[in-house]
Each structure stands twice: as structure tokens, then as C-alpha cells.
Write an enzyme that holds these catalytic residues in place. Sequence first.
Site, PDB file in Angstrom:
ATOM      1  N   LYS A  68       0.851  -1.199   0.000  1.00 17.36           N
ATOM      2  CA  LYS A  68       0.000   0.000   0.000  1.00 17.36           C
ATOM      3  C   LYS A  68       0.879   1.239   0.000  1.00 17.36           C
ATOM      4  CE  LYS A  68      -4.208  -0.244   0.856  1.00 17.36           C
ATOM      5  NZ  LYS A  68      -5.415  -0.459   0.056  1.00 17.36           N
ATOM      6  N   ASP A 180     -26.457   7.232   4.533  1.00 25.28           N
ATOM      7  CA  ASP A 180     -25.224   7.829   4.014  1.00 25.28           C
ATOM      8  C   ASP A 180     -25.198   9.288   4.474  1.00 25.28           C
ATOM      9  OD1 ASP A 180     -23.228   6.931   1.376  1.00 25.28           O
ATOM     10  OD2 ASP A 180     -23.179   9.013   2.066  1.00 25.28           O
TER      11      ASP A 180
HETATM   12  P1  NAD Z   1     -17.055   5.362  -1.547  1.00 22.77           P
HETATM   13  O1  NAD Z   1     -16.241   6.511  -1.065  1.00 22.77           O
HETATM   14  O2  NAD Z   1     -17.543   5.371  -2.962  1.00 22.77           O
HETATM   15  O3  NAD Z   1     -18.340   5.163  -0.601  1.00 22.77           O
HETATM   16  C1  NAD Z   1     -18.322   5.338   0.773  1.00 22.77           C
HETATM   17  C2  NAD Z   1     -19.661   5.941   1.166  1.00 22.77           C
HETATM   18  O4  NAD Z   1     -19.765   5.999   2.577  1.00 22.77           O
HETATM   19  C3  NAD Z   1     -19.831   7.381   0.647  1.00 22.77           C
HETATM   20  O5  NAD Z   1     -21.061   7.494  -0.035  1.00 22.77           O
HETATM   21  C4  NAD Z   1     -19.814   8.210   1.929  1.00 22.77           C
HETATM   22  O6  NAD Z   1     -20.611   9.369   1.832  1.00 22.77           O
HETATM   23  C5  NAD Z   1     -20.386   7.224   2.930  1.00 22.77           C
HETATM   24  N1  NAD Z   1     -20.099   7.534   4.322  1.00 22.77           N
HETATM   25  C6  NAD Z   1     -18.966   8.052   4.868  1.00 22.77           C
HETATM   26  N2  NAD Z   1     -19.117   8.186   6.208  1.00 22.77           N
HETATM   27  C7  NAD Z   1     -20.342   7.703   6.512  1.00 22.77           C
HETATM   28  C8  NAD Z   1     -21.064   7.547   7.721  1.00 22.77           C
HETATM   29  N3  NAD Z   1     -20.553   7.913   8.912  1.00 22.77           N
HETATM   30  N4  NAD Z   1     -22.317   7.023   7.671  1.00 22.77           N
HETATM   31  C9  NAD Z   1     -22.853   6.644   6.490  1.00 22.77           C
HETATM   32  N5  NAD Z   1     -22.210   6.772   5.302  1.00 22.77           N
HETATM   33  C10 NAD Z   1     -20.977   7.299   5.318  1.00 22.77           C
HETATM   34  O7  NAD Z   1     -16.176   4.059  -1.258  1.00 22.77           O
HETATM   35  P2  NAD Z   1     -16.371   2.602  -1.880  1.00 22.77           P
HETATM   36  O8  NAD Z   1     -15.433   2.428  -3.003  1.00 22.77           O
HETATM   37  O9  NAD Z   1     -17.824   2.337  -2.078  1.00 22.77           O
HETATM   38  O10 NAD Z   1     -15.814   1.698  -0.685  1.00 22.77           O
HETATM   39  C11 NAD Z   1     -16.587   1.517   0.492  1.00 22.77           C
HETATM   40  C12 NAD Z   1     -15.722   0.860   1.550  1.00 22.77           C
HETATM   41  O11 NAD Z   1     -15.262  -0.405   1.073  1.00 22.77           O
HETATM   42  C13 NAD Z   1     -14.464   1.667   1.907  1.00 22.77           C
HETATM   43  O12 NAD Z   1     -14.203   1.489   3.275  1.00 22.77           O
HETATM   44  C14 NAD Z   1     -13.377   0.992   1.066  1.00 22.77           C
HETATM   45  O13 NAD Z   1     -12.091   1.123   1.667  1.00 22.77           O
HETATM   46  C15 NAD Z   1     -13.841  -0.458   1.093  1.00 22.77           C
HETATM   47  N6  NAD Z   1     -13.401  -1.239  -0.067  1.00 22.77           N
HETATM   48  C16 NAD Z   1     -13.707  -0.826  -1.314  1.00 22.77           C
HETATM   49  C17 NAD Z   1     -13.298  -1.567  -2.404  1.00 22.77           C
HETATM   50  C18 NAD Z   1     -13.640  -1.140  -3.813  1.00 22.77           C
HETATM   51  O14 NAD Z   1     -13.510  -1.973  -4.733  1.00 22.77           O
HETATM   52  N7  NAD Z   1     -14.088   0.078  -4.020  1.00 22.77           N
HETATM   53  C19 NAD Z   1     -12.574  -2.754  -2.211  1.00 22.77           C
HETATM   54  C20 NAD Z   1     -12.293  -3.176  -0.911  1.00 22.77           C
HETATM   55  C21 NAD Z   1     -12.711  -2.392   0.155  1.00 22.77           C
END
Ligand code: NAD
Length: 320
Positions: A68, A180
Site C-alpha cells: 500500500k 449515508d
Molecule cells: P465510496 O467513497 O464510494 O463510498 C463510501 C460511502 O460511505 C460514501 O457514499 C460516503 O458518503 C459514505 N459515508 C462516509 N461516512 C459515513 C457515515 N458515517 N455514515 C454513512 N455513510 C458514510 O467508497 P467505496 O469504493 O464504495 O468503498 C466503500 C468501503 O469499502 C471503503 O471502506 C473501502 O475502503 C472499502 N473497499 C472498497 C473496495 C472497492 O472496490 N471500491 C474494495 C475493498 C474495500
Amino acid sequence: MKIIELEHPGAGVRGALALDAPDLGPAFGGIRVASYRSAESCRADAKRLAAAMTRKVLIHDIPGSGGKAAIMADAIRDRHAAMTYIGEVVESLKGSFFTGPDTGFTADDTRSLTRVTKFVTTEDVTDATARGVLQAIRAACDHAGVDITRARVNVQGVGAVGLDLTRRLMASGARVTVADVVASRVAEARSTGADVAGTDDILTEPCDVLCPCALGGIIDATVVAALQCRIIAGAANNILAEEPLADGLADRDIVFVPDFVCNGGGVIRGAWVHLRGTPGTDEEIDAIYKRTRNLLSGAEAGGVTPLAHTLEVIERKRAR
Ligand code: NAD
């Protein structure tokens, strides 16, 4: 663990690239651009996230390790120059680090990187992540005797993964409630037919499956005591504020599927591009169902938590 300091005063790059276990093979992991209090906390985050990636890579039978890069967002002076420098560092590693987007990394950043290195994925793996989380949820439901076609699922965070997953859950017949902090995201999820809860309530409102898809560290001791769910399975990394909380969840008869089992679909899709030239297939992602079932059965048979059992399995794979 190998640490490469990322420093480019002109472009304003301060950060670190952590390669957790290079002896296991090429490292897979994204580039995170975030606000950090200090260079030390940025380096610590890179190390912690790289170690978590090694777990994810090993449990999903990807021949490699975790890496990372973490970059201090506030230090950046020239974004394109910063990404060009990082891309050159990645290229200099000759494929021992294969990277892609993480929090705070944009499509423009990917374009800057691809100009200088071939060791970056241009695949959108979000759908693969959501697909894999659904498989983990299905497996946990079957393990716990929950009928997914009647299940109530609470999804915290309907961003890229959470919204895709909401659609998949609804197509499976589940009743979904979302929350959200961004109103437009809530509106989009509502238009799919999901119910809406407040961001303060989504974790503790009664449901069969709680699906954290926003931030890590959101299940702390206070939340554990207040939970009203049977299963926790979500996309967010490091869902538990502290790993010993897995014992508290087991004491409350809540099935916790470790996040690096649930959310491996994206790395399965992306890592295989680097390893064999074609992305991980849907069948390879759907294997998360069987893997999750085996891990939950193994934990039950051994009288340990799913997290403890999964870590034992990973240690055995590491030793091979
Ligand atoms: P993203 O940023 O598109 O979505 C995250 C969402 O969470 C946003 O809409 C944000 O407004 C919301 N949010 C933030 N704080 C919040 C709270 N306190 N209450 C409710 N909603 C809240 O991210 P993503 O790509 O959808 O990823 C989501 C999670 O999964 C992250 O933690 C990321 O690290 C993990 N992840 C993602 C992937 C991927 O392929 N994108 C892979 C592995 C892990």
C-alpha cells in the site's frame, strides 16, 4: 516489511510505500491519498494497510502479498507531477508492486500513473467487490439459517460499492435499509426501492445482516453492546475498531465475516490481470461463497471465532 519513502519536494509528495511480505511474491494494493496528522501516521497507515492486504491476498489464494502507498493529501503542490513521480517509483519496482485506486485517488490520478507505469490497473473493480460481498452475505445467511429472500439488510454507506450491493441485495429479494452522510447518495439508493435510516441509527437498528460499506473501525465496544443483528458482513476494511471485539460479537451470537474475506472481489479481479494477463473471473469471485462457508464451519467446529479461524488458515498458507 519493506518501506520505501516517497519524497518529492517540488511536487509536494510526502508518504510511504509499504511492501508487507515481498518474499511471498508481487505485492497488490492501492494508493491512498488522505489527510494525515504527521509523516509517522502516514507511514503507519501504509504499513497497517499493506499487512491487511497480505491477509486478503492469501485468503483468496492469490500468489502474492500485500502492499500500500499512503500519501499526505495536504502536502501535494502539483497533483499531476506528484502522480508522475509515484508512477515512476512503481515502474522502478518492475512489477513487484501492482497498484490501483484507493481512498482519495481519482480517475485523473490513474491517467497520470498509466503514462509512466504499466503496473497499475485500469479495471473498475467496484462491481467485483460488491459481487464478492453479496457472496459472503449469502454464505453467512446459509450458515446462520437466515433466508436471504426475506432478510432485512442494513447498508451503511451507499457509495460505489454500497449502492451496487444494495441493487444486488434487492434483486436477491432482501429488504434493504441504507444510510449515508451524502444526501444525493441516499436519494439514489432510495430510487432503487431501499428504505432509509439516519446515519446515527443504521448500525444498531434491528436487521438480519449489517453491512458496513463506509468506513473502517466503526464497530467499537459501545456498538457491539447495542447491535441488533445476526450477521456482520461488509465491504469496509478493518470494520472492527479492535480485533478482540470479535470475541464480544461471538458472545452475542453475531456471525462476523472478516472484512478481508468479504471484500476480496476487487483484488481477485485486478490481481489476476497482473499475474496472467486476464482479470479474475466472476466464477473466481463467486468462490467467496464456498470460502466463507468453509471458514464459518471451520470456526464453529474449532470453537473459535471466524476471525481467529481465518487468521489460523492464513498463517498455514503463509508457511507453505
Ligand atoms: P465510496 O467513497 O464510494 O463510498 C463510501 C460511502 O460511505 C460514501 O457514499 C460516503 O458518503 C459514505 N459515508 C462516509 N461516512 C459515513 C457515515 N458515517 N455514515 C454513512 N455513510 C458514510 O467508497 P467505496 O469504493 O464504495 O468503498 C466503500 C468501503 O469499502 C471503503 O471502506 C473501502 O475502503 C472499502 N473497499 C472498497 C473496495 C472497492 O472496490 N471500491 C474494495 C475493498 C474495500
